[in-house]
Design a protein around this motif. Structure first.
Motif, PDB file in Angstrom:
ATOM      1  N   PRO A 228      -9.015  -9.492 -12.399  1.00  0.00           N
ATOM      2  CA  PRO A 228      -9.365 -10.752 -11.733  1.00  0.00           C
ATOM      3  C   PRO A 228      -8.658 -11.968 -12.309  1.00  0.00           C
ATOM      4  CG  PRO A 228     -11.176  -9.976 -13.107  1.00  0.00           C
ATOM      5  CD  PRO A 228     -10.171  -8.867 -13.066  1.00  0.00           C
ATOM      6  N   GLU A 229      -8.234 -11.871 -13.568  1.00  0.00           N
ATOM      7  CA  GLU A 229      -7.540 -13.008 -14.175  1.00  0.00           C
ATOM      8  C   GLU A 229      -6.079 -13.052 -13.715  1.00  0.00           C
ATOM      9  OE1 GLU A 229      -8.124 -13.022 -18.386  1.00  0.00           O
ATOM     10  OE2 GLU A 229     -10.306 -12.792 -18.216  1.00  0.00           O
ATOM     11  N   GLY A 230      -5.358 -11.954 -13.906  1.00  0.00           N
ATOM     12  CA  GLY A 230      -3.948 -11.935 -13.538  1.00  0.00           C
ATOM     13  C   GLY A 230      -3.733 -12.046 -12.034  1.00  0.00           C
ATOM     14  N   TYR A 231      -4.532 -11.330 -11.262  1.00  0.00           N
ATOM     15  CA  TYR A 231      -4.390 -11.351  -9.805  1.00  0.00           C
ATOM     16  C   TYR A 231      -4.727 -12.730  -9.249  1.00  0.00           C
ATOM     17  CZ  TYR A 231      -4.724  -9.534  -5.009  1.00  0.00           C
ATOM     18  OH  TYR A 231      -4.539  -9.294  -3.662  1.00  0.00           O
ATOM     19  N   GLY A 232      -5.741 -13.358  -9.824  1.00  0.00           N
ATOM     20  CA  GLY A 232      -6.156 -14.671  -9.331  1.00  0.00           C
ATOM     21  C   GLY A 232      -5.132 -15.761  -9.565  1.00  0.00           C
ATOM     22  N   GLU A 233      -4.228 -15.550 -10.507  1.00  0.00           N
ATOM     23  CA  GLU A 233      -3.205 -16.558 -10.789  1.00  0.00           C
ATOM     24  C   GLU A 233      -2.002 -16.467  -9.852  1.00  0.00           C
ATOM     25  OE1 GLU A 233      -2.210 -15.915 -14.826  1.00  0.00           O
ATOM     26  OE2 GLU A 233      -4.102 -16.736 -15.634  1.00  0.00           O
ATOM     27  N   LEU A 234      -1.916 -15.401  -9.069  1.00  0.00           N
ATOM     28  CA  LEU A 234      -0.752 -15.186  -8.213  1.00  0.00           C
ATOM     29  C   LEU A 234      -0.857 -15.966  -6.912  1.00  0.00           C
ATOM     30  CD1 LEU A 234      -0.356 -11.312  -8.577  1.00  0.00           C
ATOM     31  CD2 LEU A 234       0.990 -13.080  -9.728  1.00  0.00           C
ATOM     32  N   ALA A 235       0.299 -16.374  -6.410  1.00  0.00           N
ATOM     33  CA  ALA A 235       0.353 -16.963  -5.070  1.00  0.00           C
ATOM     34  C   ALA A 235       0.196 -15.849  -4.035  1.00  0.00           C
ATOM     35  CB  ALA A 235       1.679 -17.698  -4.873  1.00  0.00           C
ATOM     36  N   GLU A 236       0.101 -16.217  -2.772  1.00  0.00           N
ATOM     37  CA  GLU A 236      -0.128 -15.239  -1.716  1.00  0.00           C
ATOM     38  C   GLU A 236       0.950 -14.160  -1.702  1.00  0.00           C
ATOM     39  OE1 GLU A 236      -0.572 -15.046   3.180  1.00  0.00           O
ATOM     40  OE2 GLU A 236      -0.415 -16.969   2.142  1.00  0.00           O
ATOM     41  N   GLU A 237       2.218 -14.538  -1.848  1.00  0.00           N
ATOM     42  CA  GLU A 237       3.284 -13.546  -1.828  1.00  0.00           C
ATOM     43  C   GLU A 237       3.164 -12.589  -3.007  1.00  0.00           C
ATOM     44  OE1 GLU A 237       8.156 -13.175  -1.574  1.00  0.00           O
ATOM     45  OE2 GLU A 237       7.239 -15.031  -2.280  1.00  0.00           O
ATOM     46  N   GLY A 238       2.828 -13.124  -4.175  1.00  0.00           N
ATOM     47  CA  GLY A 238       2.674 -12.275  -5.345  1.00  0.00           C
ATOM     48  C   GLY A 238       1.552 -11.276  -5.168  1.00  0.00           C
ATOM     49  N   ARG A 239       0.443 -11.697  -4.588  1.00  0.00           N
ATOM     50  CA  ARG A 239      -0.668 -10.772  -4.349  1.00  0.00           C
ATOM     51  C   ARG A 239      -0.261  -9.687  -3.355  1.00  0.00           C
ATOM     52  NH1 ARG A 239      -3.476 -15.754  -3.995  1.00  0.00           N
ATOM     53  NH2 ARG A 239      -3.791 -15.455  -1.751  1.00  0.00           N
ATOM     54  N   ARG A 240       0.510 -10.068  -2.338  1.00  0.00           N
ATOM     55  CA  ARG A 240       0.977  -9.077  -1.354  1.00  0.00           C
ATOM     56  C   ARG A 240       1.860  -8.034  -2.033  1.00  0.00           C
ATOM     57  NH1 ARG A 240       5.528  -7.919   0.868  1.00  0.00           N
ATOM     58  NH2 ARG A 240       6.581  -9.763   0.030  1.00  0.00           N
ATOM     59  N   ILE A 241       2.763  -8.486  -2.882  1.00  0.00           N
ATOM     60  CA  ILE A 241       3.668  -7.570  -3.565  1.00  0.00           C
ATOM     61  C   ILE A 241       2.890  -6.634  -4.476  1.00  0.00           C
ATOM     62  CG2 ILE A 241       5.484  -7.456  -5.325  1.00  0.00           C
ATOM     63  CD1 ILE A 241       6.616 -10.066  -4.047  1.00  0.00           C
ATOM     64  N   VAL A 242       1.938  -7.170  -5.241  1.00  0.00           N
ATOM     65  CA  VAL A 242       1.156  -6.351  -6.172  1.00  0.00           C
ATOM     66  C   VAL A 242       0.355  -5.293  -5.431  1.00  0.00           C
ATOM     67  CG1 VAL A 242      -0.859  -6.418  -7.695  1.00  0.00           C
ATOM     68  CG2 VAL A 242       1.031  -8.009  -8.056  1.00  0.00           C
ATOM     69  N   LEU A 243      -0.350  -5.695  -4.378  1.00  0.00           N
ATOM     70  CA  LEU A 243      -1.173  -4.717  -3.659  1.00  0.00           C
ATOM     71  C   LEU A 243      -0.317  -3.667  -2.956  1.00  0.00           C
ATOM     72  CD1 LEU A 243      -4.279  -6.428  -1.998  1.00  0.00           C
ATOM     73  CD2 LEU A 243      -4.200  -4.667  -3.751  1.00  0.00           C
ATOM     74  N   THR A 244       0.801  -4.093  -2.371  1.00  0.00           N
ATOM     75  CA  THR A 244       1.671  -3.117  -1.712  1.00  0.00           C
ATOM     76  C   THR A 244       2.221  -2.131  -2.732  1.00  0.00           C
ATOM     77  OG1 THR A 244       2.286  -4.796  -0.074  1.00  0.00           O
ATOM     78  CG2 THR A 244       3.646  -2.828  -0.171  1.00  0.00           C
ATOM     79  N   HIS A 245       2.615  -2.624  -3.887  1.00  0.00           N
ATOM     80  CA  HIS A 245       3.108  -1.748  -4.968  1.00  0.00           C
ATOM     81  C   HIS A 245       2.046  -0.716  -5.353  1.00  0.00           C
ATOM     82  CE1 HIS A 245       5.282  -1.009  -8.898  1.00  0.00           C
ATOM     83  NE2 HIS A 245       4.069  -0.570  -9.195  1.00  0.00           N
ATOM     84  N   GLU A 246       0.833  -1.175  -5.628  1.00  0.00           N
ATOM     85  CA  GLU A 246      -0.209  -0.256  -6.101  1.00  0.00           C
ATOM     86  C   GLU A 246      -0.633   0.723  -5.013  1.00  0.00           C
ATOM     87  OE1 GLU A 246      -0.811   0.044  -9.122  1.00  0.00           O
ATOM     88  OE2 GLU A 246       0.153  -1.788  -9.818  1.00  0.00           O
ATOM     89  N   ILE A 247      -0.722   0.257  -3.781  1.00  0.00           N
ATOM     90  CA  ILE A 247      -1.124   1.160  -2.692  1.00  0.00           C
ATOM     91  C   ILE A 247      -0.022   2.183  -2.430  1.00  0.00           C
ATOM     92  CG2 ILE A 247      -1.778   1.279  -0.254  1.00  0.00           C
ATOM     93  CD1 ILE A 247      -3.084  -1.493  -0.623  1.00  0.00           C
ATOM     94  N   THR A 248       1.230   1.830  -2.700  1.00  0.00           N
ATOM     95  CA  THR A 248       2.312   2.813  -2.592  1.00  0.00           C
ATOM     96  C   THR A 248       2.079   3.966  -3.559  1.00  0.00           C
ATOM     97  OG1 THR A 248       3.898   1.136  -1.883  1.00  0.00           O
ATOM     98  CG2 THR A 248       4.805   3.177  -2.778  1.00  0.00           C
ATOM     99  N   HIS A 249       1.594   3.674  -4.758  1.00  0.00           N
ATOM    100  CA  HIS A 249       1.268   4.747  -5.700  1.00  0.00           C
ATOM    101  C   HIS A 249       0.187   5.672  -5.128  1.00  0.00           C
ATOM    102  CE1 HIS A 249       3.839   3.503  -8.896  1.00  0.00           C
ATOM    103  NE2 HIS A 249       3.180   2.403  -9.205  1.00  0.00           N
ATOM    104  N   VAL A 250      -0.787   5.096  -4.439  1.00  0.00           N
ATOM    105  CA  VAL A 250      -1.819   5.917  -3.803  1.00  0.00           C
ATOM    106  C   VAL A 250      -1.182   6.823  -2.750  1.00  0.00           C
ATOM    107  CG1 VAL A 250      -3.924   5.884  -2.411  1.00  0.00           C
ATOM    108  CG2 VAL A 250      -3.615   4.195  -4.234  1.00  0.00           C
ATOM    109  N   ALA A 251      -0.303   6.241  -1.922  1.00  0.00           N
ATOM    110  CA  ALA A 251       0.312   7.002  -0.830  1.00  0.00           C
ATOM    111  C   ALA A 251       1.202   8.126  -1.346  1.00  0.00           C
ATOM    112  CB  ALA A 251       1.115   6.063   0.060  1.00  0.00           C
TER     113      ALA A 251
END
Length: 382
Positions: A228-251
């Motif tokens: 919640p600390e690191g994610y909350g500091e990101l702008a919208e694009e950064g959050r999109r990149i982080v979530l897409t990256h992590e969900i790719t690992h799931v896929a």
């Protein structure tokens, strides 16, 4: 286990002409204590089974199924007992394999009946999210978000971001996967670290992480855990990149194994997150600033990023260069041989030696790929 002593007989009959041999034959049967202990353990196991027949009422909002505690050992001390158990459960509609959790269940005996009085993570085992407080549940179109200590607005936003990331992942990874994801949002960095079983210092640089283990089977119950600390500091694009990256690992989890080099698994996840579609592509030097600065200083990497280069808690700039370099390997492969070739390489690298996978998909050996990637870095980052 400390079984009680067998009681002495109320009446001792002495027969002058009969010697007692062996000594144990003169008292209660030698196996009385064992029998009593076995019966108590059986009662304790039954008590845990009754208590755990269904999830606790406080978890009613979480779509749990196949909930079961399997007792693996029992320790009894008089009227108190501790049962070590393995909790297994699924999140309905999301998990195709069970999640597991080592638990310690405390019981108290009352007149021969055993009652569960406590349930906690087993010593050394990470907690479940609900051990950290009341869990709020948000359902998205392609995600389930579970949070503790976060506002409804926080969880709604994360659910919307995950719903946007899932289709992007499916576009990058055409292989079979569930097309949905579970996101855990603990209240603090320390709480996130506890869920992962890591020290907080090792998680400080992460905005999110995926919990699945390679080699854990074809369909593990992956979770994306938000810092919640690191994610909350990101702008919208950064959050999109982080979530897409992590969900790719799931896929890609089912195609990932111990053979898969981290430069490929991490680079592919970043490639999916930065994947160039009309109007959204980013220049290499902009997305890889640390590596670009190194190349401009004449410090061209001598080899593809090694697995150990991806460990958190060390040199932050070196870690950034490893991730950036891995992304640019995958970007180079997709640009020269096509997206489908990169996907095939990923699939093959989880089953075959890397040299074999490269030869079959790109017609190169690792040394040739390294030289071609170095030339690509000179062109893209100068």
């Amino acid at each position: 286990m400390s079984p009680g002593r067998p009681g002495r007989r109320a009446v001792l009959r002495v027969l002058p002409l009969l010697l007692c041999a062996p000594l144990a034959a003169c008292g209660a049967p030698a196996d009385t204590a064992d029998t009593a202990g076995t019966a108590a353990e059986r009662d304790i196991r039954r008590a845990v089974a009754r208590w755990s027949a269904a999830p606790p009422g406080r978890l009613a909002g979480i779509p749990l199924e196949d909930w079961a505690y399997e007792v693996t050992s029992v320790r009894r001390d008089g009227v108190r007992a501790l049962a070590r158990a393995e909790l297994r459960y699924r999140l309905a509609g999301y998990d195709t394999a069970p999640a597991g959790s080592a638990r310690e269940v405390e019981l108290t005996g009352d007149g021969g009946a055993w009652r569960v009085t406590g349930d906690r993570p087993a010593p050394g085992a990470p907690p479940q999210l609900w051990d950290q407080g009341p869990v709020a549940v948000v359902r998205g179109k392609a995600c389930l978000v579970l949070g503790v200590g976060r506002t409804p607005a926080d969880l709604d936003r994360i659910a919307a971001e995950a719903d946007r990331a899932v289709p992007a992942v499916s576009a990058a990874w055409p292989g079979a996967w569930a097309g949905r994801v579970v996101v855990l949002v603990p209240g603090t960095l320390d709480a996130m670290a506890a869920l992962l079983g890591r020290p907080a210092s090792a998680c400080r640089g992460m905005a999110a992480v995926t919990t699945g283990r390679v080699g854990a089977g074809p369909t593990p119950a992956d979770r994306v855990v938000i810092n919640p600390e690191g994610y909350g500091e990101l702008a919208e694009e950064g959050r999109r990149i982080v979530l897409t990256h992590e969900i790719t690992h799931v896929a890609t989890r089912a195609a990932t194994s111990e053979r898969t080099p981290l430069w490929l698994s991490e680079g592919f996840a970043d490639w999916a997150a930065y994947r160039e579609t009309p109007g959204t592509g980013r220049a290499a030097a902009e997305a890889a600033p640390e590596l670009a600065r190194a190349v401009r200083r004449g410090e061209l990497p001598g080899e593809l990023p090694a697995n150990e280069a991806f460990g958190f808690g060390g040199d932050a700039e070196a870690l950034a260069r490893a991730y950036e370099g891995a992304w640019l390997v995958c970007r180079f492969i997709a640009g020269k041989w096509g997206d489908a070739a990169l996907v095939r390489l990923y699939e093959k690298a989880g089953r075959e030696p890397l040299a074999t996978a490269l030869a079959e998909t790109l017609g190169l050996d690792p040394a040739e790929l390294t030289r071609a990637w170095q030339e690509y870095l000179r062109d893209e980052l100068r």
